[in-house]
Design a protein around this motif. Sequence first.
Motif, PDB file in Angstrom:
ATOM      1  N   SER B 134       0.829  -1.209   0.000  1.00  0.00           N
ATOM      2  CA  SER B 134       0.000   0.000   0.000  1.00  0.00           C
ATOM      3  C   SER B 134       0.865   1.261   0.000  1.00  0.00           C
ATOM      4  O   SER B 134       0.517   2.258  -0.627  1.00  0.00           O
ATOM      5  N   GLN B 137       2.145   1.636  -3.494  1.00  0.00           N
ATOM      6  CA  GLN B 137       1.078   2.115  -4.349  1.00  0.00           C
ATOM      7  C   GLN B 137       0.792   3.609  -4.103  1.00  0.00           C
ATOM      8  O   GLN B 137       0.613   4.388  -5.046  1.00  0.00           O
ATOM      9  N   SER B 156      -1.192  -2.276 -12.100  1.00  0.00           N
ATOM     10  CA  SER B 156      -2.385  -3.127 -11.977  1.00  0.00           C
ATOM     11  C   SER B 156      -2.075  -4.436 -11.270  1.00  0.00           C
ATOM     12  O   SER B 156      -2.906  -4.983 -10.550  1.00  0.00           O
ATOM     13  N   GLN B 159      -2.148  -3.614  -7.682  1.00  0.00           N
ATOM     14  CA  GLN B 159      -3.537  -3.507  -7.236  1.00  0.00           C
ATOM     15  C   GLN B 159      -4.157  -4.897  -7.034  1.00  0.00           C
ATOM     16  O   GLN B 159      -4.858  -5.136  -6.048  1.00  0.00           O
ATOM     17  N   ASP B 163      -5.615  -6.401  -3.505  1.00  0.00           N
ATOM     18  CA  ASP B 163      -6.982  -6.922  -3.356  1.00  0.00           C
ATOM     19  C   ASP B 163      -6.976  -8.330  -2.782  1.00  0.00           C
ATOM     20  O   ASP B 163      -7.794  -8.683  -1.928  1.00  0.00           O
TER      21      ASP B 163
END
Lengths: 196, 204
Positions: B134, B137, B156, B159, B163
Amino acid sequence: MSYRVDEFGNATSFDDGVSLLMTGDSTMTNQRLLDAVAPKNDERSVVITTNTGAGTVVKELERRGADREQVGIIDCTNADSEIEGVPVRTLSSPGDLTGISLEFAKLFDQDTEEGSIRARVGFASVSTSLMYTELRTMFRFLHVFTARIRSGDMFGVFSMDPTMHDEKAHNTIRAVFDAEAEVGENETSVSGTGFE
Amino acid sequence: MVDGDDQPTVLVVEDERALIELYVRWLEDDYTVLTAAGGEEALEQFSEDIDVVLLDRLMPGMSGDEVLEEIRERIPDCEVAMVTAVEPDFDVITMGFDDYLTKPVEREELLETIERLLSRSQFDDIEQELYALSSKQAALRSSKPKEELDENEEFSELQRRIDELRDELNTTLPGMDDDDFVAMVRDIEGEEADSNDDMPGGLE
């Protein structure tokens, strides 16, 4: 089941267990947070406040239809507040995360025997607590707190003023939450998952 | 914390020989079990491999509280359940224990407690990775325009992994209760305080 909200931008209800990050100027998020956590019938509300005294929070919740017996407050403003008919737990610092979790547990301790309770949890604000803790610590705390909200099928609302932090801190914190509500002067816009 | 196929390691510290034997019988199928008949002996067994310590509070010689202090110092990631003769309240958590069991300890209760403590450790491990990703990101988001990131494969992938970890985190402690909550927050603050001790100019 879900938690219904009134006049809350594009959202009308939040799923059980969801936690929402509410971002915007604190004078506005304080009001919108109380809108979102004001209890409906058969619900309870626990508000952790770092920037507004317990007396004001209770008054504002009553104005939104709450009965005193539905409300519990954890007041971290270091003010001595006693309110008839409302359990108020006082902590001396918004950075006392263990204290917050302990008082939270105690507020629910009396109810747990009756089975699950419908509860809305408000935290205003993450920004104040972040002045007393490291970002890393806050991130971990929020993860554990939102996991507790999820396991208890509660609804959590946490406010934060992004202008008080660097962009990276804001972007890191938002990764903890299911949904985010951006609160502007005239509108509230909700994105993410777990709401309708 | 649980390495590869290895079973988790539990250290039982108990001065009653008969109880040690009983606990070992209950635990040995699922865990690597180490035992110590007292505090001093427990210190000799300490290693990073220990995931959970089952600690009798009242022992001759070194007390459970003293042993706990040593554990926190030397194996900070380890979970500690206190075994006590009297039912304690939330204070046990502020004292630094992660959970407690009241004597006489039942088999089911013991296994359930250890599983719960291992789930907490697992939660911490996932959370740690989640924080690293995180932060990464967040740094990317702060430095590159959204359009560019939307087309970036690495972003991506990041990400997707985030998730995935979030889902794992959400299912690791489904029955998390207030005891878990308070003990985990206390550990977070405890570790924070320790890391500040080592760092000149740290908070408080």
